[in-house]
Design an enzyme around this catalytic site. Structure first.
Site, PDB file in Angstrom:
ATOM      1  N   LYS A   1       0.840  -1.209   0.000  1.00 23.59           N
ATOM      2  CA  LYS A   1       0.000   0.000   0.000  1.00 23.59           C
ATOM      3  C   LYS A   1       0.877   1.263   0.000  1.00 23.59           C
ATOM      4  CE  LYS A   1      -2.135  -1.111   3.810  1.00 23.59           C
ATOM      5  NZ  LYS A   1      -1.613  -2.453   4.151  1.00 23.59           N
TER       6      LYS A   1
ATOM      7  N   ARG B   1      -9.504   0.182   8.585  1.00 24.66           N
ATOM      8  CA  ARG B   1      -9.087  -1.203   8.818  1.00 24.66           C
ATOM      9  C   ARG B   1     -10.144  -1.992   9.575  1.00 24.66           C
ATOM     10  NH1 ARG B   1      -3.289  -0.064   8.267  1.00 24.66           N
ATOM     11  NH2 ARG B   1      -2.033  -1.932   8.422  1.00 24.66           N
TER      12      ARG B   1
ATOM     13  N   ARG C   1      12.060  -6.550   5.158  1.00 21.31           N
ATOM     14  CA  ARG C   1      12.024  -5.102   5.431  1.00 21.31           C
ATOM     15  C   ARG C   1      12.644  -4.746   6.791  1.00 21.31           C
ATOM     16  NH1 ARG C   1       6.303  -2.043   5.297  1.00 21.31           N
ATOM     17  NH2 ARG C   1       5.941  -3.353   7.105  1.00 21.31           N
TER      18      ARG C   1
ATOM     19  N   ARG D   1      11.256  -3.803   9.861  1.00 23.95           N
ATOM     20  CA  ARG D   1      10.754  -2.713  10.701  1.00 23.95           C
ATOM     21  C   ARG D   1      10.489  -3.306  12.086  1.00 23.95           C
ATOM     22  NH1 ARG D   1       5.675   0.036   7.990  1.00 23.95           N
ATOM     23  NH2 ARG D   1       4.530  -1.379   9.355  1.00 23.95           N
TER      24      ARG D   1
ATOM     25  N   ARG E   1      -0.558  -9.926  12.592  1.00 31.77           N
ATOM     26  CA  ARG E   1      -1.141  -8.857  11.762  1.00 31.77           C
ATOM     27  C   ARG E   1      -2.026  -9.443  10.668  1.00 31.77           C
ATOM     28  NH1 ARG E   1       4.155  -5.859  10.263  1.00 31.77           N
ATOM     29  NH2 ARG E   1       2.865  -4.591   8.902  1.00 31.77           N
TER      30      ARG E   1
HETATM   31  P1  B4P Z   1       4.571  -1.522   2.102  1.00 31.26           P
HETATM   32  O1  B4P Z   1       4.216  -0.720   0.903  1.00 31.26           O
HETATM   33  O2  B4P Z   1       5.366  -0.802   3.164  1.00 31.26           O
HETATM   34  O3  B4P Z   1       3.346  -2.194   2.845  1.00 31.26           O
HETATM   35  P2  B4P Z   1       2.051  -1.605   3.508  1.00 31.26           P
HETATM   36  O4  B4P Z   1       0.963  -2.441   2.960  1.00 31.26           O
HETATM   37  O5  B4P Z   1       1.958  -0.123   3.332  1.00 31.26           O
HETATM   38  O6  B4P Z   1       2.371  -1.779   5.069  1.00 31.26           O
HETATM   39  P3  B4P Z   1       1.739  -2.145   6.442  1.00 31.26           P
HETATM   40  O7  B4P Z   1       0.329  -2.625   6.312  1.00 31.26           O
HETATM   41  O8  B4P Z   1       2.777  -3.060   7.003  1.00 31.26           O
HETATM   42  O9  B4P Z   1       1.794  -0.925   7.386  1.00 31.26           O
HETATM   43  P4  B4P Z   1       0.904   0.225   8.013  1.00 31.26           P
HETATM   44  O10 B4P Z   1       1.874   1.313   8.108  1.00 31.26           O
HETATM   45  O11 B4P Z   1      -0.363   0.491   7.281  1.00 31.26           O
HETATM   46  O12 B4P Z   1       5.340  -2.789   1.553  1.00 31.26           O
HETATM   47  C1  B4P Z   1       5.880  -3.769   2.400  1.00 31.26           C
HETATM   48  C2  B4P Z   1       7.228  -4.257   1.885  1.00 31.26           C
HETATM   49  O13 B4P Z   1       7.074  -4.906   0.622  1.00 31.26           O
HETATM   50  C3  B4P Z   1       8.236  -3.131   1.671  1.00 31.26           C
HETATM   51  O14 B4P Z   1       9.484  -3.566   2.119  1.00 31.26           O
HETATM   52  C4  B4P Z   1       8.240  -2.934   0.155  1.00 31.26           C
HETATM   53  O15 B4P Z   1       9.473  -2.464  -0.338  1.00 31.26           O
HETATM   54  C5  B4P Z   1       7.923  -4.332  -0.343  1.00 31.26           C
HETATM   55  N1  B4P Z   1       7.186  -4.335  -1.618  1.00 31.26           N
HETATM   56  C6  B4P Z   1       6.194  -3.478  -1.993  1.00 31.26           C
HETATM   57  N2  B4P Z   1       5.732  -3.795  -3.235  1.00 31.26           N
HETATM   58  C7  B4P Z   1       6.452  -4.912  -3.640  1.00 31.26           C
HETATM   59  C8  B4P Z   1       6.434  -5.726  -4.824  1.00 31.26           C
HETATM   60  N3  B4P Z   1       5.591  -5.483  -5.835  1.00 31.26           N
HETATM   61  N4  B4P Z   1       7.272  -6.756  -4.882  1.00 31.26           N
HETATM   62  C9  B4P Z   1       8.144  -7.037  -3.864  1.00 31.26           C
HETATM   63  N5  B4P Z   1       8.215  -6.296  -2.718  1.00 31.26           N
HETATM   64  C10 B4P Z   1       7.383  -5.242  -2.612  1.00 31.26           C
HETATM   65  O16 B4P Z   1       0.480  -0.296   9.486  1.00 31.26           O
HETATM   66  C11 B4P Z   1       1.393  -0.552  10.551  1.00 31.26           C
HETATM   67  C12 B4P Z   1       0.660  -0.704  11.883  1.00 31.26           C
HETATM   68  O17 B4P Z   1       0.056   0.559  12.287  1.00 31.26           O
HETATM   69  C13 B4P Z   1      -0.531  -1.684  11.926  1.00 31.26           C
HETATM   70  O18 B4P Z   1      -0.126  -3.034  12.126  1.00 31.26           O
HETATM   71  C14 B4P Z   1      -1.365  -1.126  13.122  1.00 31.26           C
HETATM   72  O19 B4P Z   1      -0.847  -1.513  14.365  1.00 31.26           O
HETATM   73  C15 B4P Z   1      -1.195   0.378  12.972  1.00 31.26           C
HETATM   74  N6  B4P Z   1      -2.288   0.990  12.170  1.00 31.26           N
HETATM   75  C16 B4P Z   1      -2.146   1.606  10.965  1.00 31.26           C
HETATM   76  N7  B4P Z   1      -3.332   2.028  10.495  1.00 31.26           N
HETATM   77  C17 B4P Z   1      -4.264   1.672  11.421  1.00 31.26           C
HETATM   78  C18 B4P Z   1      -5.688   1.797  11.484  1.00 31.26           C
HETATM   79  N8  B4P Z   1      -6.397   2.379  10.496  1.00 31.26           N
HETATM   80  N9  B4P Z   1      -6.338   1.304  12.575  1.00 31.26           N
HETATM   81  C19 B4P Z   1      -5.645   0.726  13.576  1.00 31.26           C
HETATM   82  N10 B4P Z   1      -4.308   0.560  13.564  1.00 31.26           N
HETATM   83  C20 B4P Z   1      -3.597   1.017  12.500  1.00 31.26           C
END
Ligand code: B4P
Length: 185
Positions: free
Chosen positions: A13, A88, A127, A129, A140
């Site tokens: 995302k 979410r 990654r 983190r 998760r």
């Molecule tokens: P990202 O792009 O970082 O993944 P994401 O889906 O944005 O991340 P996530 O769901 O973990 O985090 P969020 O901050 O929302 O990609 C992941 C990895 O894959 C990266 O290393 C990237 O380089 C790689 N990648 C991307 N595309 C690729 C491809 N095509 N091929 C290969 N590799 C690829 O949430 C974090 C935490 O915050 C949650 O767990 C929760 O605790 C809290 N939170 C956030 N929003 C919330 C909400 N609305 N309600 C409650 N809690 C919330």
């Protein structure tokens, strides 16, 4: 354009959001980034969120909705926005609809990035983190199945859901997304 970007943790995302906001000149609103900024600044909210995030659980709806209401009240969202990682839960989706009705700014489209869980596990372990340990990632994904899957149905029933395959080359995925968005505008 007003867009919600949905997908499992690690579905890309954040990665795709950057490309979408650049192409359509939208304001990027990521609840994950907002929460990580609070944690880094050591605010009371951040202190509360830190352990929840590290356990792979969701921060409370009340906190996240409050944060979103404040963010969408800023003028830079008037020309369109992309919500990344929000809503979410069903309560967040309903809260968002209420808020956007009040602002007379309904959503145009909800994009769902689809990636299988084996691929997600590999990506997130690479990654490194703070919330990317194997146990936390499993939790998760469990939380996603239980709490975020109903959000997908919610938007599907509204006729706003568009599915995009999120596996493969990052630029190719972005092109698929642009096609969907160009057809939704
Ligand atoms: P990202 O792009 O970082 O993944 P994401 O889906 O944005 O991340 P996530 O769901 O973990 O985090 P969020 O901050 O929302 O990609 C992941 C990895 O894959 C990266 O290393 C990237 O380089 C790689 N990648 C991307 N595309 C690729 C491809 N095509 N091929 C290969 N590799 C690829 O949430 C974090 C935490 O915050 C949650 O767990 C929760 O605790 C809290 N939170 C956030 N929003 C919330 C909400 N609305 N309600 C409650 N809690 C919330």
């Amino acid at each position: 354009m007003r867009i919600v970007l949905l997908g499992a943790p690690g579905s890309g995302k954040g990665t795709q959001a950057e490309r979408i906001v650049e192409r359509y000149r939208l304001t990027h609103v990521s609840t994950g980034d907002l929460l990580r900024a609070e944690v880094a600044a050591g605010t009371p909210l951040g202190k509360q969120a830190k352990s929840i995030m590290e356990a792979g659980e969701l921060v409370s709806d009340q906190i996240v909705l409050g944060m979103i209401e404040q963010r969408l009240g800023k003028p830079d969202t008037r020309n369109g926005f992309l919500l990344d990682g929000f809503p979410r839960t069903l309560a967040q989706a309903e809260g968002l609809d209420g808020l956007l009705n009040k602002l007379a700014q309904p959503l145009d489209v909800t994009l769902l990035l689809e990636v299988d869980y084996d691929e997600i596990m590999q990506r997130l372990l690479a990654r490194k983190r703070a919330d990317d340990t194997e146990d936390t990632i499993r939790n998760r994904l469990k939380v996603y199945d239980a709490q975020t899957a109903p959000v997908i149905d919610y938007y599907d029933k509204q006729g706003k859901l568009r599915r995009v395959q999120g596996v493969g080359d990052v630029r190719a995925i972005a092109e698929r997304i642009f096609q969907v968005l160009d057809n939704s505008a």
